[in-house]
Structures are given as structure tokens and as C-alpha cells.
Write an enzyme that holds these catalytic residues in place. Structure first.
Site, PDB file in Angstrom:
ATOM      1  N   GLY A   4      43.769  40.860  30.927  1.00 59.09           N
ATOM      2  CA  GLY A   4      43.646  39.720  29.366  1.00 59.09           C
ATOM      3  C   GLY A   4      45.623  40.572  29.700  1.00 59.09           C
ATOM      4  O   GLY A   4      46.167  41.213  30.154  1.00 59.09           O
ATOM      5  N   ASP A   5      46.097  40.047  27.855  1.00 52.62           N
ATOM      6  CA  ASP A   5      47.018  40.032  27.610  1.00 52.62           C
ATOM      7  C   ASP A   5      48.119  39.799  29.292  1.00 52.62           C
ATOM      8  O   ASP A   5      49.961  40.231  28.895  1.00 52.62           O
ATOM      9  CB  ASP A   5      47.310  41.158  27.048  1.00 52.62           C
ATOM     10  CG  ASP A   5      46.427  41.927  26.157  1.00 52.62           C
ATOM     11  OD1 ASP A   5      45.576  41.118  25.331  1.00 52.62           O
ATOM     12  OD2 ASP A   5      45.820  42.887  26.764  1.00 52.62           O
ATOM     13  N   GLU A   6      48.230  38.518  29.621  1.00 57.66           N
ATOM     14  CA  GLU A   6      48.968  38.063  31.105  1.00 57.66           C
ATOM     15  C   GLU A   6      50.096  37.223  29.819  1.00 57.66           C
ATOM     16  O   GLU A   6      50.965  36.870  30.816  1.00 57.66           O
ATOM     17  CB  GLU A   6      48.479  38.061  32.285  1.00 57.66           C
ATOM     18  CG  GLU A   6      47.484  38.479  32.830  1.00 57.66           C
ATOM     19  CD  GLU A   6      45.967  37.885  32.156  1.00 57.66           C
ATOM     20  OE1 GLU A   6      45.523  37.572  31.039  1.00 57.66           O
ATOM     21  OE2 GLU A   6      44.555  38.628  32.868  1.00 57.66           O
ATOM     22  N   LYS A  18      49.033  34.135  28.616  1.00 56.59           N
ATOM     23  CA  LYS A  18      48.643  33.029  29.016  1.00 56.59           C
ATOM     24  C   LYS A  18      49.188  32.423  27.348  1.00 56.59           C
ATOM     25  O   LYS A  18      49.375  31.057  27.776  1.00 56.59           O
ATOM     26  CB  LYS A  18      46.895  33.070  28.608  1.00 56.59           C
ATOM     27  CG  LYS A  18      46.742  33.799  29.814  1.00 56.59           C
ATOM     28  CD  LYS A  18      45.073  33.053  30.262  1.00 56.59           C
ATOM     29  CE  LYS A  18      44.309  34.860  28.994  1.00 56.59           C
ATOM     30  NZ  LYS A  18      45.049  35.853  29.050  1.00 56.59           N
ATOM     31  N   ASN A  23      38.200  38.028  19.992  1.00 56.60           N
ATOM     32  CA  ASN A  23      38.450  39.316  20.557  1.00 56.60           C
ATOM     33  C   ASN A  23      40.403  38.674  20.799  1.00 56.60           C
ATOM     34  O   ASN A  23      40.974  39.497  21.799  1.00 56.60           O
ATOM     35  CB  ASN A  23      38.004  39.017  21.582  1.00 56.60           C
ATOM     36  CG  ASN A  23      36.873  38.192  22.661  1.00 56.60           C
ATOM     37  OD1 ASN A  23      37.446  36.997  22.228  1.00 56.60           O
ATOM     38  ND2 ASN A  23      36.756  38.740  24.080  1.00 56.60           N
ATOM     39  N   GLY A  58      43.951  37.127  21.707  1.00 57.16           N
ATOM     40  CA  GLY A  58      45.612  36.749  20.836  1.00 57.16           C
ATOM     41  C   GLY A  58      46.337  36.283  21.187  1.00 57.16           C
ATOM     42  O   GLY A  58      46.943  37.408  22.107  1.00 57.16           O
ATOM     43  N   HIS A  59      46.575  35.150  20.719  1.00 62.00           N
ATOM     44  CA  HIS A  59      47.895  35.180  21.773  1.00 62.00           C
ATOM     45  C   HIS A  59      48.565  34.640  20.763  1.00 62.00           C
ATOM     46  O   HIS A  59      49.063  34.256  19.960  1.00 62.00           O
ATOM     47  CB  HIS A  59      47.438  33.250  22.245  1.00 62.00           C
ATOM     48  CG  HIS A  59      46.405  33.104  23.036  1.00 62.00           C
ATOM     49  ND1 HIS A  59      46.162  31.966  23.853  1.00 62.00           N
ATOM     50  CD2 HIS A  59      46.084  34.275  24.437  1.00 62.00           C
ATOM     51  CE1 HIS A  59      44.720  32.667  24.695  1.00 62.00           C
ATOM     52  NE2 HIS A  59      45.023  33.443  25.073  1.00 62.00           N
ATOM     53  N   THR A  60      50.115  35.266  21.481  1.00 62.80           N
ATOM     54  CA  THR A  60      51.355  35.817  20.694  1.00 62.80           C
ATOM     55  C   THR A  60      52.421  33.883  21.240  1.00 62.80           C
ATOM     56  O   THR A  60      53.102  34.714  22.141  1.00 62.80           O
ATOM     57  CB  THR A  60      51.981  36.825  20.522  1.00 62.80           C
ATOM     58  OG1 THR A  60      51.084  37.727  20.755  1.00 62.80           O
ATOM     59  CG2 THR A  60      53.633  37.200  20.011  1.00 62.80           C
ATOM     60  N   GLN A  83      41.841  36.150  27.753  1.00 60.00           N
ATOM     61  CA  GLN A  83      41.155  37.366  28.531  1.00 60.00           C
ATOM     62  C   GLN A  83      41.600  37.591  29.949  1.00 60.00           C
ATOM     63  O   GLN A  83      42.323  36.093  30.162  1.00 60.00           O
ATOM     64  CB  GLN A  83      39.597  37.979  27.940  1.00 60.00           C
ATOM     65  CG  GLN A  83      39.249  38.415  27.264  1.00 60.00           C
ATOM     66  CD  GLN A  83      38.654  37.066  26.346  1.00 60.00           C
ATOM     67  OE1 GLN A  83      37.492  36.589  26.368  1.00 60.00           O
ATOM     68  NE2 GLN A  83      38.851  37.399  25.058  1.00 60.00           N
TER      69      GLN A  83
END
Ligand code: IMP
Length: 436
Positions: A12-14, A16, A38, A40-42, A226
Site C-alpha cells: 500500500g501507499d505506492e 496509486k 483505511n 488514504g489517497h493524496t 492497499q
């Protein structure tokens, strides 16, 4: 009927969110297919930073229908907060749709998540405590309430009355003897009624919507949350999430058929991160790790937890590329590695004295693995201004080539900064009929 799946190749946190946002111009619909808040997209656009947990990042484009698919678990309070936050910033959310079949996260789900984690103590999963696992448990047990129940408070009340005694007993057994409003029938019924009124215009048959768009030849993007290594069936169990982030999950959770998917774009960072517990073979606990975490701002979007940081690992990368049928890759955050004297890439493991190239099927085996590294010369120059491959220093190009070779799939997009414009397009992506 082109459909592209965006899938995380790590924990996750790649990045996307940036990938989806970058491709969004070409598509008519962006569908979330699993997970919940769960995630979180920034997304950074100019001076504006948007942090989204449930609403697909395509919402920032007026031409896109953002769809929350049936495989997602929806906390209506989060969804409403997010919609209101977007409206306050001038974003039109009228096209957001949430599947009537998606399951609800109700107040007792986070309470159970917290209580269970507290009991697991040293063995805890390190969940986001958003109630994701407990909500998926109820779905499998056929005890869950779905988004459609928001529109039928009477039926919701009957179902609640059936399920709440079980939840109270479970919470008590887990040591939570005073769960308060989390299991209060009247309070939850009132929430359901209010949520239903607010979300009514957004509730739809998402599968029909997606299939109609495909019939019309429009280009659909299916956005995973994720990552592959957190997949319930294929990740490092039990340190996983409770859904299927892999590309296959897009079929069940997004309402598309396998043969309707014609592109799987894998997303990875130039290094690795992991939030929560579980084996992390290439983890860096030294000053280099500290530096990457700081430069990369590796703090969880949802929980604010500091992410664990390590070198990129070709062993799970090869596994993730095969498992997802990855046809192209977006590589993010290459700029964060600038200034390091050398960059390491794990190419195999040593387990019980033997070299192993394959991702171990068992968590116990994985926990015994030590990394075998290939070392690459670092580069000192900042690379955030690079827009073509040739703008990158030779050492950075060699590292990218090694990652591509290890993955066995082409890196077509390469990000050198958080903004949409800070992206190198290496290969011309196909532009499809019906897209923009
Ligand atoms: P859960 O999904 O909250 O049940 O958490 C299970 C595991 O997945 C924990 O290790 C979390 O840290 C991890 N996890 C869940 N969502 C994300 C995410 O969006 N990014 C990274 N890790 C996540």
C-alpha cells in the site's frame, strides 16, 4: 470496452492516487473496488492537496463518474465528511455513486477492531482501527447491513435488533464492557436515517452503471486500495487487510468480468514502505531509513502513523507482477532517493542457508528470510524537474532499468514529485475510443 485496473505492488501507499489522477483524463468512470476508509489517497494539484479515503480520486475531474463499488466497506460518516469537504472546496460531487450492495461500517465495527487489537497486544496486526475487518466478517457471516439499508430504516432497525446482542456479547468478551453509543440501537437507527437522507442521491446500482459504461465503449479505471502484499489470500497473512486488493478483486468488488479488463497497471515506489506489523525483509532501521522516511514524508494518510521504510525488494515484486498480470508499471517517488551514496535492491533471500528467489508462501518462512542485495551507485542531483528519461542522471537510469528487469514489465510512467506534472511518460500509452 476498455478497463484498466490500478493495483499496488507493495504494502500500500505506492502512490496509486497519483496514478489514477494522472490517467483520469482519459476515462469516464473511476471505480473503487475494495477496502474502505483505511485507505488514504493524496493528490497534489498546484498548491492544493486533497486527501481522500473513500471517494475515488477521479472526483477532481468534472467529466468523471466516481463510483464506490459493491466490494467496498463504507463508513457513511466518513463518506459524508469527505463529500462536504470537497463541496466546501468547490468540487462538484454530484456524480459520486455508491453501490447499494456495499456493506456499511457501523459504530460497533471500529469498537470491535480496537478491542481485538488491544487484546492481541504484542501480536496485533496494527490495523487502522477503522472497523474494516469486523465489517467484512459481518459480510461473510451474512449479518452485515448494506448501503441499501440506509434507504429502508424499518428493515435496518430489524436487522440491527438481530445483530446488536451479538455485538454487545463480543465486545464484552473482548474486554470492552462500556461500549456506549457503539451498540446503542436508538442512536444507530437515528444515524442510519440521517445518513440515508444525505446519501440518497448518491446510492445506485453501481454494477449496472459500470456495465453500461463499458457497453457504451467508455474507458473505466478500477482503483485498488492497499497493495498486493496486504491481500487477504495472497499477502503476508495474518498481517494483511480483510479484502482483496489484487487485480482479481476488481472483478468481484468492481462488478466487471475478467475479460473486460484489458490493462493492469501496477504501482510501486522506488523504495518500500509498510505500515503496521508483519515481516519486512528489507526494512531499514538506520539513518538511511530515517532519511528516506523524512524526505518521502512517509506518514500514514489515514492514521498519521510513521511508515516503516526499506529498500525495494524484487522478490515480492516479481510475485506481484505475476499474480496481478501486470501489463505496465508506474514507478513513484524516484526523486526521494536523490543524494544517497548508493541504492540497494533486494534480488533474492537467504532462508535457512539457501538462496530463494521466490516469495515464500508461509509467513514463518518469510520471517526467517534475510535479503541478498545488488548495490547501485547513487546520484546526487535533484531530479524533480526531469520530464524525460534522458533528463535523469545515468545512475538513476541504471536503477530504473534494474527495477524494470526485476519486475519483468515495462515502467511506462515515472514520478519525480507529487504534482501531476512531475511525471515522465516513458512509453506512449494507448488512447482509447470513448475516453478523453
Ligand atoms: P486494516 O485494513 O485497517 O484492517 O489493517 C490491516 C493492515 O493493513 C495493517 O497493517 C494496516 O496498517 C494495513 N493497511 C490498511 N490500509 C492501508 C493503506 O491504505 N496503506 C497501507 N497500509 C494499510
Amino acid at each position: 470496452m476498455p478497463a484498466t485496473v490500478i493495483v499496488g505492488l507493495q504494502w500500500g501507499d505506492e502512490g496509486k492516487g497519483k496514478t489514477t489522477d494522472f490517467l483520469a483524463e482519459q476515462v469516464s468512470t473511476v471505480v473503487r473496488y475494495q477496502g474502505g476508509d483505511n485507505a488514504g489517497h493524496t493528490i497534489v494539484i498546484g498548491d492544493d492537496t486533497f486527501k481522500l479515503h473513500l471517494v475515488p480520486s477521479g472526483v477532481l475531474y468534472p467529466h468523471i463518474a466516481p463510483v464506490i463499488g459493491p466490494g467496498v466497506v463504507v463508513n457513511p460518516a466518513t463518506l459524508i465528511r469527505e463529500l462536504d469537504g470537497l463541496i466546501a472546496r468547490g468540487i462538484n460531487v454530484s456524480k459520486v455513486r455508491v453501490s447499494h450492495a456495499a456493506h456499511l461500517i457501523l459504530p460497533y465495527h471500529p469498537a470491535i477492531d480496537r478491542a481485538r487489537e488491544a487484546r492481541l497486544a504484542g501480536a496485533k496486526v496494527g490495523t487502522t482501527q477503522r472497523g474494516i475487518g469486523p465489517a467484512y466478517e459481518d459480510r461473510a457471516a451474512r449479518l452485515g447491513l448494506r448501503v441499501e439499508d440506509l434507504l429502508d430504516p424499518a428493515s435496518a432497525a430489524t436487522r440491527l435488533a438481530r445483530v446488536l446482542p451479538e455485538k454487545r456479547a463480543l465486545l464484552a468478551a473482548l474486554g470492552d464492557t462500556n461500549p456506549g453509543e457503539a451498540v446503542d440501537e436508538v442512536a444507530i437507527a437515528a444515524l442510519i436515517a440521517a445518513w440515508g437522507e444525505r446519501l440518497r442521491p448518491h446510492i445506485a446500482d453501481a454494477t449496472d452503471l459500470v456495465q453500461r459504461a463499458l457497453d457504451a465503449g467508455e474507458h473505466i479505471l478500477l482503483e485498488g486500495a492497499q497493495g498486493t502484499l496486504l491481500d487477504l489470500d495472497h499477502g503476508s497473512y495474518p498481517f494483511v487487510t480483510s479484502s482483496n486488493p489484487i487485480a482479481g478483486g476488481a472483478t468481484t468488488g468492481g462488478g466487471v468480468a475478467p475479460l473486460q479488463i484489458d490493462e493492469v497497471m501496477g504501482v510501486m515506489k522506488a523504495y518500500a514502505t509498510r505500515v503496521g506489523s508483519g515481516p519486512f525483509t528489507t526494512e531499514l532501521t538506520d539513518a538511511t531509513g530515517e532519511r528516506i522516511a523524512t524526505e518521502g514524508n512517509e506518514v500514514g494518510t489515514t492514521t498519521g502513523r510513521r511508515r516503516r521504510v526499506g529498500w525495494n525488494d524484487a522478490v515480492p515484486l516479481r510475485y506481484a507482477v505475476r499474480l496481478n498480470g501486470v501489463s505496465s508499471i508506474m514507478l513513484n517517488k524516484l526523486d526521494i532517493l536523490s543524494g544517497l551514496p548508493e541504492v540497494l535492491l533486494c534480488v533474492a533471500y537467504e532462508i535457512d542457508g539457501k538462496r530463494v528467489d521466490r516469495w515464500p508462501a508461509s509467513g514463518a518462512e518469510l520471517a526467517r528470510a534475510t535479503p541478498i542485495y545488488e548495490r547501485f551507485e547513487g546520484w546526487s542531483e535533484p531530479i524533480s524537474g526531469a520530464r524525460r528519461m534522458n533528463d535523469l542522471p545515468g545512475a538513476a537510469q541504471r536503477y530504473v532499468a534494474a527495477l524494470e528487469e526485476a519486475a519483468g514489465a515495462p515502467i511506462v510512467l515515472l514520478s519525480v514529485g507529487p504534482e501531476r506534472s512531475q511525471t515522465i511518460e516513458r512509453a506512449l500509452r494507448r488512447r482509447r475510443a470513448g475516453g478523453r
